[in-house]
Design a protein around this motif. Structure first.
Motif: not given
Length: 479
Positions: A324-330
């Motif tokens: 979820e963190i990775n996708l939010a930053v992406a």
């Protein structure tokens, strides 16, 4: 930001020059008023519009990632990691200091504007009295040159009795009122609160106020006033207006007003040529400012992989999972992408499982300049913090990958404070046909850093840091 500053300041400077060269000396007061106001607003807005004029340099064929992928198993991929270098950010975040200073000055200007407006409204409320020939009057405590604000005339009561030029004076201020010059002044004050750093804004303000006086002078003469008597009134000494929200009878240099009053109007052909040329150049400036500067060169294309997804959550914590963190930053990074500058292609745009092989398959089908994989880290040491940036020595373009890794790590420093440059032969790095970089944003096992990683504002800072690194990569490619 640098592009915006360049185009807004340059555009406004060119338009100010156009006004001074082609329009200021012509008796086109109404045209000049709207040229100044519209060119000011458009030069400040145009650089953020990024208008598509139908010119494209991108020959890449778009591929829908959702249709491209098939199902697959999670492949273990944990190669040996070798440290190359550790980058440490400056003790002071100069960008944050600049932003703080900007908003502090904005606040001071806005406070000044609000205070002046409040004092003016209180003065109107407490000291207004009967109007004079259709214009409302407000009593001044000390005698001096009268001035106006909307349909209020600020004047000392004795001037209504003793001033032999009173009718011309009131006609002048009524022109300010009837032509709503106070709206222009309020607009300039509000714009100045936020764009105070643009030097040409202050030149614009002077030109707008001077043109107001020309308009009011012309209205007085057109109403039948004697030119020589009116000129004598202008020469008559008086205190200058110090309240920045007001239209004042003696606000600008007397010499300019007298010259304009006695100047003959140019021929229609001369006026049309000057106005037409000014508009043509202004239109060109507007088009260039709103056209994304990177469109002149082909933008760099970056395939961004938000690590994990779907049934593969990545690292877990008491809160958001890594995927979820990775996708939010992406997603934040994609929002920053500008046409003609950096084009971001996301491998996954939602919580979706994509196998490593499918990621590679999709990546190698794209005509991209860089592959960027985004992850969040974990360690048995809860005190470990900072970003880690990886490239693979087995990648066919490992030297370019190393250079890009260094630029991305440098871009992240203002947000993370420390970034380690490392090598690791991750599958997606070594088997990529293009330069490839993997970023570990921070350690989810560090309680303080994990809290930051879940903060949307911090995610924006991380995305901005990565984007700054991508801009540096683009500059290096141009060189």
């Amino acid at each position: 930001m640098p592009n915006y500053l360049l185009f807004s300041v340059t555009g406004l400077g060119i338009c100010w020059g156009l006004y001074r060269v082609f329009l200021k000396k012509e008796k086109l007061f109404v045209f000049n008023r709207f040229f100044l106001l519209f060119s000011l607003l458009l030069c400040l807005i145009a650089p953020i519009l990024h208008i598509d004029y139908g010119i494209s340099f991108d020959s890449r064929v778009a591929v829908d990632p959702v249709r491209f992928f098939d199902s697959g198993e999670i492949l273990p991929d944990d190669p040996e990691k070798v440290a190359v270098a550790t980058l440490t950010g400056p003790s002071n975040n100069y960008w944050d200091l600049i932003v703080f200073f900007y908003w502090m000055v904005c606040t001071l200007f806005f406070f000044r504007f609000s205070r002046n407006l409040l004092l003016l409204l209180l003065q109107i409320r407490n000291k207004s009295f009967n109007g004079y020939k259709g214009i409302k009057t407000v009593a001044l405590k000390h005698r001096g040159s009268p001035y106006s604000f909307f349909d209020y005339l600020f004047i000392h009561p004795l001037d209504l009795v003793e001033n032999k030029y009173l009718d011309m004076l009131v006609s002048h201020e009524r022109a300010h009122s009837n032509q709503f010059h106070s709206i222009d002044i309020l607009l300039l004050e509000v714009v100045g609160c936020f764009f105070w750093y643009n030097p040409f804004l202050w030149f614009y303000k002077k030109e707008v106020l001077e043109n107001h006086e020309y308009l009011a002078d012309e209205a007085v003469i057109n109403a039948g006033a004697n030119l020589e008597e009116y000129s004598a009134q202008i020469i008559k000494p008086g205190d200058k207006v110090v309240q920045p929200l007001l239209s004042g009878f003696s606000f600008i240099q007397t010499k300019n007003r007298l010259n304009m009053l006695h100047k003959k109007r140019s021929s229609g052909i001369q006026i049309a040529l000057r106005a037409g040329l000014a508009l043509a150049i202004f239109t060109a400036v507007l088009i260039i400012s709103s056209f994304s500067p990177g469109n002149i060169n082909e933008p760099i294309v970056v395939v961004v992989d938000a690590g994990h997804g779907g049934k593969d959550p990545g690292n877990r914590g008491k809160g958001q999972m890594e995927k979820e963190i990775n996708l939010a930053v992406a997603n934040q990074l994609r929002e920053l992408g500008q046409p003609g500058e950096i084009e971001i292609i996301l491998i996954r745009e939602q919580d979706q499982f994509v196998s490593l092989n499918d990621r590679l398959k999709f990546l190698n089908e794209q005509k991209a300049d860089l592959f960027l994989s985004i992850h969040s880290n974990a360690s048995g040491d809860k005190n470990r913090s900072g970003a880690e940036v990886f490239f693979s020595t087995e990648n066919k373009q490992w030297d370019i990958s190393k250079n890009y890794s260094n630029l991305l790590a440098t871009g992240l420093l203002p947000a993370v404070g420390k970034a380690e440059l490392k090598t690791a032969n991750f599958l997606v790095l070594k088997n990529s046909n293009i330069p490839a970089v993997l970023i570990e944003l921070g350690f989810m096992t560090n309680p303080q850093e994990f809290e930051l990683l879940q903060d949307p504002n911090y995610q924006k800072k991380l995305a901005r840091g990565i984007y700054n690194g991508l801009l540096a990569i683009q500059e290096s490619k141009v060189k």
